[in-house]
Scaffold this active site. Structure first.
Site, PDB file in Angstrom:
ATOM      1  N   LYS A  36       3.423   1.702  -1.189  1.00 14.75           N
ATOM      2  CA  LYS A  36       3.580   0.996  -2.472  1.00 14.75           C
ATOM      3  C   LYS A  36       2.360   1.231  -3.368  1.00 14.75           C
ATOM      4  O   LYS A  36       1.310   1.699  -2.887  1.00 14.75           O
ATOM      5  CB  LYS A  36       3.765  -0.501  -2.211  1.00 14.75           C
ATOM      6  CG  LYS A  36       2.542  -1.171  -1.585  1.00 14.75           C
ATOM      7  CD  LYS A  36       2.869  -2.581  -1.120  1.00 14.75           C
ATOM      8  CE  LYS A  36       1.674  -3.201  -0.430  1.00 14.75           C
ATOM      9  NZ  LYS A  36       1.995  -4.484   0.197  1.00 14.75           N
ATOM     10  N   TYR A 259     -22.499  -2.187 -25.728  1.00 15.42           N
ATOM     11  CA  TYR A 259     -22.032  -3.340 -26.511  1.00 15.42           C
ATOM     12  C   TYR A 259     -22.957  -4.535 -26.385  1.00 15.42           C
ATOM     13  O   TYR A 259     -23.399  -4.870 -25.281  1.00 15.42           O
ATOM     14  CB  TYR A 259     -20.627  -3.748 -26.067  1.00 15.42           C
ATOM     15  CG  TYR A 259     -19.572  -2.783 -26.522  1.00 15.42           C
ATOM     16  CD1 TYR A 259     -19.267  -2.639 -27.886  1.00 15.42           C
ATOM     17  CD2 TYR A 259     -18.887  -1.996 -25.607  1.00 15.42           C
ATOM     18  CE1 TYR A 259     -18.304  -1.739 -28.303  1.00 15.42           C
ATOM     19  CE2 TYR A 259     -17.915  -1.089 -26.022  1.00 15.42           C
ATOM     20  CZ  TYR A 259     -17.633  -0.975 -27.375  1.00 15.42           C
ATOM     21  OH  TYR A 259     -16.696  -0.087 -27.792  1.00 15.42           O
TER      22      TYR A 259
HETATM   23  C1  LIG Z   1       1.581  -4.323   1.522  1.00 19.91           C
HETATM   24  C2  LIG Z   1       2.300  -4.788   2.707  1.00 19.91           C
HETATM   25  C3  LIG Z   1       1.922  -4.330   3.982  1.00 19.91           C
HETATM   26  C4  LIG Z   1       0.726  -3.429   4.221  1.00 19.91           C
HETATM   27  O1  LIG Z   1      -0.469  -4.150   4.143  1.00 19.91           O
HETATM   28  P1  LIG Z   1      -1.876  -3.489   4.552  1.00 19.91           P
HETATM   29  O2  LIG Z   1      -2.785  -4.629   4.703  1.00 19.91           O
HETATM   30  O3  LIG Z   1      -2.271  -2.591   3.426  1.00 19.91           O
HETATM   31  O4  LIG Z   1      -1.660  -2.734   5.800  1.00 19.91           O
HETATM   32  C5  LIG Z   1       2.700  -4.741   5.061  1.00 19.91           C
HETATM   33  N1  LIG Z   1       3.756  -5.565   4.896  1.00 19.91           N
HETATM   34  C6  LIG Z   1       4.139  -6.024   3.690  1.00 19.91           C
HETATM   35  C7  LIG Z   1       5.317  -6.923   3.581  1.00 19.91           C
HETATM   36  C8  LIG Z   1       3.410  -5.664   2.557  1.00 19.91           C
HETATM   37  O5  LIG Z   1       3.784  -6.140   1.368  1.00 19.91           O
END
Ligand SMILES: *Cc1c(COP(=O)(O)O)cnc(C)c1O
Length: 365
Positions: A36, A259
């Site tokens: 993601k 700035y």
């Molecule tokens: C983002 C996510 C993960 C992965 O998390 P990490 O800490 O980056 O390994 C696993 N499960 C769900 C439901 C997530 O949203």
């Protein structure tokens, strides 16, 4: 590439991290790679392609749009959306053969109907609420019978069930896992066998080996994001943020810059200008805390960080065309972990902020 500012992503190290994780979980447990947020800023398509080349084909994303982007790059990928897909977008789940997260009977019925109408079947995972109270089916007196109805829907393939840990402490994690496992046992007593059960993310995987079940969902650790002091796994960061000086000038003691002219130099010094700013995703609040590295030497960012540029104090040093390391992976440079601490956030937040304006350059050693 038309810019000196870029993110260098090391795909060999990505592969090594994958190997370390797979050795840790063992052959019986599946690795779901969480891609993601553009693979936490590392580039979802390139990361997926490299992992797939090395035998991993289990990709998890948060949204349908991320799933469709991956699907368009490879029709063989196994892709699952872990978040909610609104009813009106469910036809795309079927069209693109995406595994869908479901947590209501109503959605299961809608999805089944759509699949039936197009003579297809859809693979689903049930999200179970165990305490996080974000998404998921709450466990109540009629939950087993609801899941039984879902499992009987002819166009749905109930492949998996999962929950997500809040990671408050070990006790609360155990409590969540217990709720989940009890429900799975009850389902089995009613003849419902869900093959793929999963609970843990990166941190949960390291803390609770007994919760690996059939699969782990790992993002952060794949990208080498683990606190240096806390991490037991031999993983490596795979991202470096690099740039080059765009300008250098000597300013006198008492001169100011950026700035608000908030930074006033207490000495005659060489000021370097760098062509990156907060709109590239570098945290603006690293003013007074950020440092860059040139030739193994650290230099502080001085003055307010601008949208596209910032300045560093080079002291007596003058450079020509040297590489400037903004985020690196060695002792002498700032790490993602350092940035996260100074910006008072977490590592995932730092890396997923880098914007599309920063080119990603993939290397292999
Ligand atoms: C983002 C996510 C993960 C992965 O998390 P990490 O800490 O980056 O390994 C696993 N499960 C769900 C439901 C997530 O949203």
């Amino acid at each position: 590439m038309l810019r000196d500012t870029y993110l260098q992503i090391n795909l060999n190290k990505l592969k090594q991290n994958m190997d370390v994780i797979q050795n840790f979980i063992g052959k019986e447990v599946g690795l779901g790679a969480v891609l993601k947020a553009n693979a936490y800023g590392h580039g979802a398509l390139e990361v997926a392609e490299h992992l797939y080349k090395h035998g991993l084909n289990n990709f998890l994303v948060a949204t349908l749009s991320e799933a469709v982007q991956l699907r368009k790059s490879n029709s063989n990928y196994h892709i699952m959306v872990m978040g909610h897909t609104p009813d009106s977008y469910l036809p795309h789940i079927i069209k693109h053969q995406i595994t869908c997260t479901i947590f209501t009977l109503k959605q299961a019925l809608i999805l089944n109907e759509l699949a039936s109408n197009s003579n297809q079947s859809v693979t689903i995972h049930l999200k179970i609420e165990t305490g996080f109270n974000r998404l998921g089916m709450q466990i109540k007196a009629d939950t087993v019978s609801i899941i039984k109805q879902i499992s009987n829907l002819t166009c749905l393939n109930l492949e998996g069930a999962f929950t997500h840990l809040a990671l408050k402490n070990s006790e609360s994690d155990q409590e969540q896992a217990h709720k989940f496992n009890s429900l799975m046992n009850q389902l089995e007593e009613h003849g419902i066998n869900i093959p793929v059960k999963h609970i843990v993310d990166s941190i949960g995987m390291v803390l609770h080996p007994e919760m690996h079940l059939s699969m782990v969902r790992v993002g952060a650790l794949l990208y080498g994001l683990q606190s240096e002091e806390k991490g037991p796994l031999e993983i490596k960061p795979i991202m470096r943020f690099l740039t080059k000086l765009s300008h250098q000038k000597t300013i006198e003691k008492g001169e100011s810059l950026s700035y608000g002219l908030r930074y006033v130099s207490d000495k005659k010094t060489n000021i370097g200008t760098l062509p990156f700013g907060y709109s590239d995703g570098y945290p603006r609040n690293l003013y007074q805390k950020g440092e860059v590295t040139i030739n193994h030497k650290r230099y502080p960012i001085v003055g307010v960080i601008c949208m596209d540029q910032c300045m560093v104090d080079l002291g007596d040093d003058v450079y020509t065309d040297e590489e400037v390391i903004v985020i690196g992976d060695g002792e002498h440079c700032m790490s993602v972990d350092d940035l996260a601490k100074h910006a008072m956030t977490n590592k995932n937040d730092i890396v997923s902020r880098f914007t599309s304006r920063v080119p990603r350059v993939y290397v292999f050693n």
